[in-house]
Design an enzyme around this catalytic site. Structure first.
Site, short mmCIF file in Angstrom:
data_model
loop_
_atom_site.label_atom_id
_atom_site.label_comp_id
_atom_site.label_asym_id
_atom_site.label_seq_id
_atom_site.Cartn_x
_atom_site.Cartn_y
_atom_site.Cartn_z
N GLU A 105 0.83 -1.21 0.00
CA GLU A 105 0.00 0.00 0.00
C GLU A 105 0.87 1.26 0.00
O GLU A 105 0.56 2.23 -0.68
CB GLU A 105 -0.95 -0.02 1.21
CG GLU A 105 -2.03 -1.11 1.05
CD GLU A 105 -2.94 -1.21 2.26
OE1 GLU A 105 -2.42 -1.47 3.36
OE2 GLU A 105 -4.16 -1.03 2.11
N GLU A 125 -4.22 -9.40 3.98
CA GLU A 125 -5.07 -9.05 5.13
C GLU A 125 -6.26 -9.98 5.30
O GLU A 125 -6.69 -10.26 6.42
CB GLU A 125 -5.57 -7.60 4.99
CG GLU A 125 -4.50 -6.54 5.24
CD GLU A 125 -3.58 -6.29 4.06
OE1 GLU A 125 -3.67 -7.02 3.03
OE2 GLU A 125 -2.74 -5.38 4.16
#
Ligand code: NAI
Length: 696
Positions: A105, A125
Site C-alpha cells: 500500500e 489481510e
C-alpha cells in the site's frame, strides 16, 4: 531500528529498517515521515527512493504492535501514504524480496515503482479476517484492473512481481530490474525531477459490466468463504473503487476495515495467526538454545504411523532408515509409501522425478546396527509398554551418544519410556496425528528429564517438516486426546438422554466441526476407544461414562473398516447412513438405564460438547501440561477439525464470556444423567470467570 536516510548524489534514499521484514511500526513510520520531510526541505535533493533493508521491502504492519494503541498512532500508514503521494519531488519505490500488506500500500502511494524479479507481492489481510486498510482496495484496481485486483485481494496469496508486470495494461510496476535495483531507482528519481508526478489515485478505473461482474464475484466468493465475512467485504471494497470517488472509496474501505476488526471471525483468525507463532516459543527454553544437528533419521515400525512419519522427512529432503521386525512388514511399509506418492503424481501434485528423489532417500533394515548413526530415531511400534521397553533398551545400547530418541506413543507414559534408557534427557515424545504425512499437528511431549536442547531441536525440525508443533507435558492423552475423552463422554450421555448419533453429529457439524463425534468414531475405528476405555475405566472406576459405545462394539460395529459402526456404510463408499439397528440398540440401552428420552436442542448439544473440552483444557492449563491457552487452541485447530472461524475452544469460551460458560456448566451439573463431578468448573476457569477475565 526505523528508517535510515542517506544521500546518493541528488537523490535521498530512505531505507525501511525494522527486522525481520521491515514491519511498519510506529518508530519506522515516524522516521520515514521525517525522512520525506527532510528530503522535501533540502533544496539539494531532487527526488527520493524508498527501499527496505535486508530481506524485504516491507512485510506490512508490524505484528508486534498489533492491537496496541501504537498501531494506529500518527503518523499512521494512511498519513504516510498521503505525504508521499502529495510530495512535490518524485518518490520511487525500489521493491525487492517481500512486498506485502501495508508495504504494498505504501508502494502504491509512491509515484513510481521498480521491482526486482522474484519479489513476492501480496495483500494478505484477508487471511486474518480483514480487508487491506490503507487504500489497497482503492489503488490496486487502478493499476491492475478490477478483476485481477479482486482475485488478488480476495485470495491474499503472494504473486511474483514479474508475473504481475507481464499483465497487459498493468501500471503496478514501471519496470522490473534484474540488475542494480537501487541504482535504477535513483536514476529514475533523478530523471523525473521537475516533471508532473503521476498519482495512482488519479488513474481511472472501470469495468464494462460492473454490476454483472461484482454479482458474479460475490456469488463465487460467498460459496468459497462460508463463515468468513472478510472475502465478501473485499469484493465490496473493490466495487467501491469503481463506483465511488477516490476519497469516498477510501473512507468506505476504512469503515469496512474497522467493522471487520470487531467480528468474532477476525478475532479468531488473528488469535490463530499469533497462536501459531507463539506455539514454537517455550517459556523456559530461550530462542537461542543450541540445537542438535539432525541430518539423518531412523523410524522404527513401518505401520500406519511409521510410514506417514517417514514421508514427512523424505518430503523435506532428509534421509530415513526404516527398521522393522520382518522383511514382510518392511516391504508392506515401503509399498504403502510408494503408493501414496504415486497417488500424488497421478493427481498432478507431485512430479515423477520428485517421487524418485524422495524414494531414493529411504532405506530399510532389520538390523539395529544400521540405524546406530542416525541423529534422531522415532519409534512407532505397537502401543504396548513391553514392546516399547525392548525397543528403548536396545536403542540405549546401540544409538550414538547425543542421538534424540523419540516415541510416537499416544497413550503411554513418556517418563516411563525414558526410564528404560540411561539417557532420559535425550528422550522426547513426538505424537503425530493420522495420517501423519497430512495432519499439521505434532504434539511434542516433554518428559520430566527431556533436555532443553532436545526440545529446541525437535521444535525446529517440526518447522522444517511444516508441522504446527505444540509442547505438552506428560499426562494421560496429552493435550488433545485428554480433552477429546471428555467430549466423547458427553456425546455418549447425549445418546442416553434422547439424541441419535446423527442428531449430535449434525448439530456440531452445523456449528462448524469438520466431523461429529460419531462419524469421527466410525472413521478412526470404534474398537480403539473401546480398548482404551476397558483399560482406563478399570483404573478409574468412579469415572462415569456411557456404555452405549461398548454395546456398539459388542455388535462388531467397529466403523467404516467393518462396513458398520454408528452408521451403516455401503461397500466402497464413505457416506454415513443412519442405522435403524443402532437406533434400536440405543433405545434398548436407554430403557435398561430407566431413562425417559427428552428432546435436546442444538445449543445444548454444542455447549455440552465444546464446554467439556474447555473445562478439561482449563485443568490442563492449570497443571502446566500446556503452557498457554493458545497452544490448546492450536492443537484443536490443526489436529481435531475445530472450526478456524471460532479460533479454538479457549478462544470460543472467551468470546462467549467465561461467566456464561461457568453458568452453563452449573446447569449441566444439575442434570441427573450427566456427570455432576466433571461439570464443577476447573479452579482456573472459576477464578477467571469470577474476576471477569479470559483465558487468552
Ligand atoms: P501399526 O500396527 O500400524 O504399526 C506398528 C508397526 O510396528 C508394525 O508394522 C509392526 O510390525 C511394527 N513393530 C512392532 N513391534 C516392533 C519392534 N519391536 N520392532 C520393530 N517394529 C515393530 O500401528 P500404528 O497405528 O502405526 O501405531 C504405532 C504407534 O503410533 C503406537 O504407539 C500408536 O499408539 C501410535 N499412534 C497411532 C496413531 C494412529 O492413529 N494409528 C496416532 C498417533 C499415535
Amino acid at each position: 531500528m526505523g528508517a535510515k536516510y542517506e544521500l546518493r548524489g541528488k537523490v535521498a534514499v530512505i531505507t525501511l529498517d525494522n527486522p525481520p521484514v521491515n514491519g511498519l511500526g510506529w518508530d519506522t513510520r515516524r522516521e520515514f515521515a521525517d525522512g520525506i520531510d527532510r528530503a522535501m526541505a533540502d533544496p539539494a535533493v531532487v527526488g527520493v527512493v524508498v527501499t527496505g533493508a535486508g530481506r524485504a521491502f516491507s512485510g506490512g504492519a508490524d505484528i508486534k504492535e498489533f492491537g496496541s494503541p501504537k498501531a494506529a498512532a500518527e503518523p499512521n500508514l494512511l498519513s504516510l501514504i498521503r505525504q508521499v503521494e502529495d510530495a512535490p519531488k518524485p518518490v520511487v519505490a525500489a521493491i525487492h524480496t517481500v512486498c506485502m500488506g501495508g508495504g504494498l500500500e505504501l508502494a502504491l502511494g509512491c509515484h513510481y515503482r521498480i521491482a526486482a524479479p522474484g519479489t513476492s507481492v501480496a495483500l494478505p489481510e484477508v487471511k486474518i479476517g480483514l480487508v487491506p486498510g490503507a487504500g489497497g482496495t482503492q489503488r490496486l484496481p487502478r493499476v491492475l484492473g478490477v478483476e485481477t485486483a479482486t482475485n488478488f485481494i480476495v485470495s491474499g496469496e503472494p504473486v511474483k512481481a514479474e508475473k504481475l508486470a507481464a499483465l497487459p495494461g498493468q501500471k503496478l510496476f514501471d519496470a522490473i530490474e534484474a540488475g542494480d535495483l537501487l541504482a535504477a531507482a535513483c536514476k529514475l528519481a533523478a530523471e523525473k525531477a521537475g516533471q508532473p508526478l503521476p498519482r495512482v489515485r488519479d488513474l481511472k478505473v472501470s469495468h464494462p459490466n460492473a454490476d454483472g461482474y461484482f454479482g458474479f464475484a460475490r456469488n463465487t466468493v460467498k460459496a468459497m468463504s462460508k463463515n468468513f465475512p472478510a472475502p465478501l467485504k473485499c469484493v465490496d471494497a473493490v466495487e467501491a473503487s469503481v463506483k465511488r470517488k477516490f476519497d469516498d472509496g477510501l473512507a468506505y474501505e476504512r469503515e469496512i476495515f474497522l467493522g471487520l476488526m470487531l467480528t468474532p471471525e477476525c478475532k479468531a483468525l488473528r488469535h490463530a495467526f499469533f497462536g501459531e507463532r507463539a506455539a514454537s516459543k517455550i517459556p523456559d527454553v530461550p530462542e537461542d538454545t543450541p540445537q542438535r544437528k539432525i541430518e539423518k533419521l531412523a523410524v522404527i515400525g513401518a505401520g500406519t504411523m511409521g510410514g506417514g512419519i517417514t514421508m514427512n522427512f523424505l518430503n523435506a529432503g532428509l534421509p530415513v532408515v526404516m527398521l522393522e521386525m520382518t522383511q514382510d512388514a518392511l516391504d508392506r511399509g515401503l509399498a504403502t509409501i510408494r503408493k501414496n506418492y504415486e497417488a500424488q503424481v497421478k493427481k498432478g501434485k507431485l512430479a515423477q522425478d520428485k517421487l524418485d528423489a524422495r524414494m531414493a532417500l529411504l532405506s530399510t533394515t532389520l538390523n539395529y546396527a544400521d540405524i546406530a548413526q542416525a541423529d534422531m530415531v522415532i519409534e512407532a511400534v505397537f502401543e504396548e509398554m513391553g514392546v516399547k521397553e525392548k525397543v528403548f533398551k536396545t536403542l540405549d545400547e546401540v544409538m550414538k551418544p547425543g542421538a534424540i530418541l523419540a516415541t510416537n506413543t499416544s497413550t503411554l507414559d513418556v517418563n516411563k519410556i525414558a526410564a528404560f534408557t540411561k539417557r532420559p534427557q535425550d528422550v522426547v515424545g513426538t505424537h503425530f496425528f493420522s495420517p501423519a504425512n497430512v495432519m499439521k499437528l505434532l504434539e511434542v511431549v516433554r518428559g520430566e528429564k527431556t533436555a532443553k536442547d532436545v526440545l529446541a531441536t525437535v521444535m525446529a525440525l517440526a518447522k522444517k517438516i511444516r508441522k504446527t508443533a505444540v509442547v505438552s507435558g506428560v499426562c494421560d492423552g496429552f493435550i488433545g486426546n485428554r480433552m477429546i475423552e471428555q467430549y466423547s463422554r458427553q456425546a455418549g450421555f447425549l445418546l442416553e438422554e434422547g439424541c441419535t448419533p446423527e442428531q449430535v453429529d449434525k448439530a456440531i457439524e452445523r456449528w462448524g466441526m469438520a466431523m461429529g463425534p460419531f462419524r469421527m468414531g466410525d472413521l478412526a475405528g470404534n474398537d480403539i476407544g473401546w480398548a482404551i476405555r476397558k483399560r482406563r475405566y478399570l483404573e478409574k472406576p468412579n469415572m462415569r461414562y456411557s456404555q452405549t459405545a461398548d454395546r456398539l462394539c459388542e455388535l462388531g460395529r467397529y466403523g467404516q473398516k467393518t462396513g458398520a459402526g454408528w452408521y451403516d456404510y455401503q461397500a466402497g463408499r464413505r457416506d454415513a447412513i443412519p442405522s435403524q439397528v443402532v437406533v434400536e440398540m440405543i433405545e434398548r440401552h436407554r430403557a435398561e438405564l430407566g431413562i425417559t428420552p427428552r428432546k435436546i436442542g442444538d445449543e445444548e448439544i454444542v455447549h455440552r460438547l465444546v464446554y467439556s473440552l474447555v473445562n478439561e483444557a482449563a485443568k490442563i492449563l492449570e497443571e502446566g501440561i500446556a503452557s498457554k491457552a493458545s497452544d490448546i487452541d492450536m492443537v484443536y485447530l490443526t489436529g481435531y477439525g475445530f472450526p478456524l472461524f471460532r479460533g479454538g475452544p479457549m478462544c470460543y469460551a472467551d468470546q462467549q464470556g467465561l461467566f456464561n460458560v461457568v453458568h452453563a456448566m452449573k446447569k449441566f451439573a444439575a442434570n441427573p444423567h450427566d456427570d455432576a463431578a466433571f461439570w464443577q468448573p476447573a479452579p482456573l476457569l472459576a477464578r477467571l470467570a469470577a474476576e471477569g477475565k479470559s483465558f487468552t
